[in-house]
Structure formats: C-alpha cells, structure tokens
Design an enzyme around this catalytic site. Sequence first.
Site, mmCIF file in Angstrom:
data_model
loop_
_atom_site.group_PDB
_atom_site.id
_atom_site.type_symbol
_atom_site.label_atom_id
_atom_site.label_comp_id
_atom_site.label_asym_id
_atom_site.label_seq_id
_atom_site.Cartn_x
_atom_site.Cartn_y
_atom_site.Cartn_z
ATOM 1 C CE LYS A 1 6.198 -15.538 -4.439
ATOM 2 N NZ LYS A 1 6.131 -14.515 -3.359
ATOM 3 C CE LYS B 1 4.824 3.465 -0.419
ATOM 4 N NZ LYS B 1 5.396 2.152 -0.660
ATOM 5 N N GLY C 1 -16.241 6.653 -2.396
ATOM 6 C CA GLY C 1 -16.465 5.225 -2.478
ATOM 7 C C GLY C 1 -16.549 4.592 -1.105
ATOM 8 C CB CYS D 1 0.280 0.672 0.258
ATOM 9 S SG CYS D 1 1.407 -0.215 -0.839
#
Length: 476
Positions: A35, A207, A256, A263
């Site tokens: 990577k 968060k 939807g 997340c």
Amino acid sequence: MRIAMIGTGYVGLVSGACFADFGHQVVCVDKDASKIAALASGEIPIFEPGLHDLVRSNSREGRLLFTTSLGPSVREAGAVFIAVGTPTRRGDGHADLSYVYAAARDIADAITGYTVVVTKSTVPVGTGDEIEAIIREVRPDADFSVVSNPEFLREGAAIRDFKHPDRIVVGSDEPQAREMLAEIYRPLYLNAAPILYTGRRTAELIKYAANAFLATKITFVNEIADLCEKVGADVQDVARGIGLDKRIGSKFLHAGPGYGGSCFPKDTLALITTGRDYEAPQRIVEAVVAVNDQRKRAMARKVSAALGGNLRGSTIAVLGLTFKPNTDDMRDAPSIAVITALQDMGAKVRAYDPAGIEHAKAMLSGVTFCDSAYACAEGADALVIVTEWEQFRALDFDRLKSVMAKRVVVDLRNIYRPNDMLKHGFDYLAVGRPISGGVMALSRNWAGAARCRAQGVTNEDQISITAAYDTTARSE
C-alpha cells in the site's frame, strides 16, 4: 510542523494530505508495504474526489511522504495522529481497539521530546485514558500528552469538510497540547472555523453522539415516509416543511433505503454497547439500529410490490451499489441487503455502479455486474435506483424503454418527479410518495392478497377490490 499520521485509510490519508496542503511536513505510516509503495507512486487506494491531485501535488513538493518505518517518523514529529481502523468487534458490538493500542505501543517506543499523541480514529469514551496508560507503562520517562481530535468527514466531500469544517473539537485539559493543536489548525483561522476545547472524554463522546443523532434523523424520516405512503402524503414536502424549522434543519431528512457506510453502523453499535457497559442504555439509538436493519430488506419487498408480489424468474436492474455517491465504499451499503433479499425472492440481479463494482464483487455473489446503466437495464423487468449518483439523475428514458422488458422504475432515493416518469411512460414507485400508474394497481392487488391470505380469504374478487395500498401488508 512535523506530523506523523499512523494509518493510511480513509481518515489518515485525507487528513495527512490536507495537513500537508496547509504547509506542514507530514509522513503517513502504514505496515502494509504494498500500500505504501502504491501511494508513493501516486496510486490512491480509495475513491474520493480531489484526493489524487492533492496527494500528488504535496508529494511532489516534498511535504507529504509515505513509509513503513514508524520509529523515525515519530521521533521527528511534534504531533503523532492515530488514524487506524476501529471496526465493530465480532459478536459483541464493541469497537475493536486492537489497532489503536498497537499503534500506542509502537509510538511509545519511538517518542523523543515533548510529543502530542492525537486520536483521530473514532473511539469509545475512555480510550484516550488507556492510550495514555499504555505509553506511560512502556515509557515512564516520556514527555507527552494524549488528545482526542475526532474527524467529521463525509465520504465524497471529505477534502472540503476538512478545509471548511463546521467545528474542530480538541479534547484536552493541558494548555501545551491545546496550543499545539491550535497551531496545527491555524491555517483554518481564515475560514473562521471554531475550535471547541473540551475534556478528552467529552470529545470522544461528541463524535458518537453526532453520528447517532444523524442516524436517528435518517431513520425518523424513513418511518415518516412509510406513514406518507399509507395516508397519501409526500415525504419530500413533509421533509421540507419540518426542515425549514431552524431547530430541526433540512440535512439528513431524505427518505431512502436506510443508512450504511463506515461510520453510522459501527458508531451507533459502539454507543449502544458503551451505554450498556455504564448502565445507561441508549434506547432511542437501539430502536434506530433495529429499524434501519429491517428497512433495507423491506426495500426488496417494495420492488416485489411493483411487479405484483412475485419476483421468481424476474430480472432486476440495480443502479448504485455504494452506500452513498462519490465513494467506492461498500461497508454496510443498503444495496447488499436489498440485492440479497431480491435474490432470496427468486430474482436475477444485474447491477452497475460508477465506482464500487470491484468492492461489490467481493461481497455479492450471483450478480451480473455491468459497465453502464443501460447495459444493466437490458432485459430488466424493473429498474431500481439504490444510490443517488449524479449519473443516474438524467437517464435517457427513451433508451431505457428500448432495452427494458417492462417499464417499471423503483426509485429508492426519490431523485425523479412522479409526474415526469408518468409522462415518459413508466410505472414509478418511490419512497414515501404517492404511487403511480400500473404499479398502484399491482401494489393494491398484492397488499389486498396479503391481507386476505392472513384472514383465510382466497376469493379473487375480494382481492381485486382491495381498497388501498398498505405498506404493513406489503411486509407480510
């Protein structure tokens, strides 16, 4: 300032590239040698608009480097950001913090001089305390601070979100650490980005609370959409009507197939688990998760209703696989549950996505992947829009009619106007909006048949005169 970014996933790569663009010297560290080699040669492992150019320009200027060598990178850095993955741990809903703690041990071995260790990964309350304890255990003599600095990046708009944030949260009670973070983010002062200083545990919880609240808004409007279908209202107008209230706001009020992505699913589960651990159950969030999980498969029943309640032998074209547009992220994408349910009902599925096909191939079997929307629609009995990519907002309807077996469109993102679809000769079924054309007749018949079966009634005359389209019966 010299910054070491541990982890080159979505958050680490975007954050590192943006910090470098601010003028800082950034080294991104990852244990995956292949990577790192790809990044060093300009290959970006994720799809994010603008990221390739940002990485390339800052690498060319020497402000952004990539390496597998954590020790030298940390020793030379004033701030070290932990941006590794925190996936949901199998079986118990907890966030898997093994990568975070491993990074903390590696950082501890390399610290020289005062260093601010910043948690950018989304972590449960108290993780910063554990990181501090780990570093202190490995290096009792180390001079460091541990700060929580959660990210609020939307996939598909991450660079703009980083450079024009609603807020920057800095969780630390130490003046020196706060000053260091203020200097790192100083280039954003011109954008008047507010910095909210809090305690470390408060920042960690912010968060999770933010994501859980946004997930709640999505799930709330989805349940309102179901009610709209029953009473003949339009959820689009309902959302506008309540979204104009400044106390509510219009964002995340789009009906939807449910939320997905990297997340919301894992963060809502982690918040629920934290609440149970501290005997403060998060019952609203528990309900949100349960409703969202059920909703994804319910969308397949909506497709079945559009075709009269029987999908066996039908061909369904699915447009959009990623959990949202402008990303290649398939994590917890609603398309996975929708397609699996369609296959369980006996349908053959064709699918197209502008960016997510390679990731989707690893998650979905028995699907025919196509290279365009029109190739996907060829021979289809119904076209289902699952992800609202811009490429799907202006489809050539005459071309679609020429290749589809039946003119049925199920729009799970409400990107078209029902009247426009009728004018083009399509039977159209959306979410939380009035049903049109032949779809209405088929849906009513199926809903009526379901109710009659539940009551032991088999008379076709009774089924054919069923009064209304019933989403509850549809779920039977």
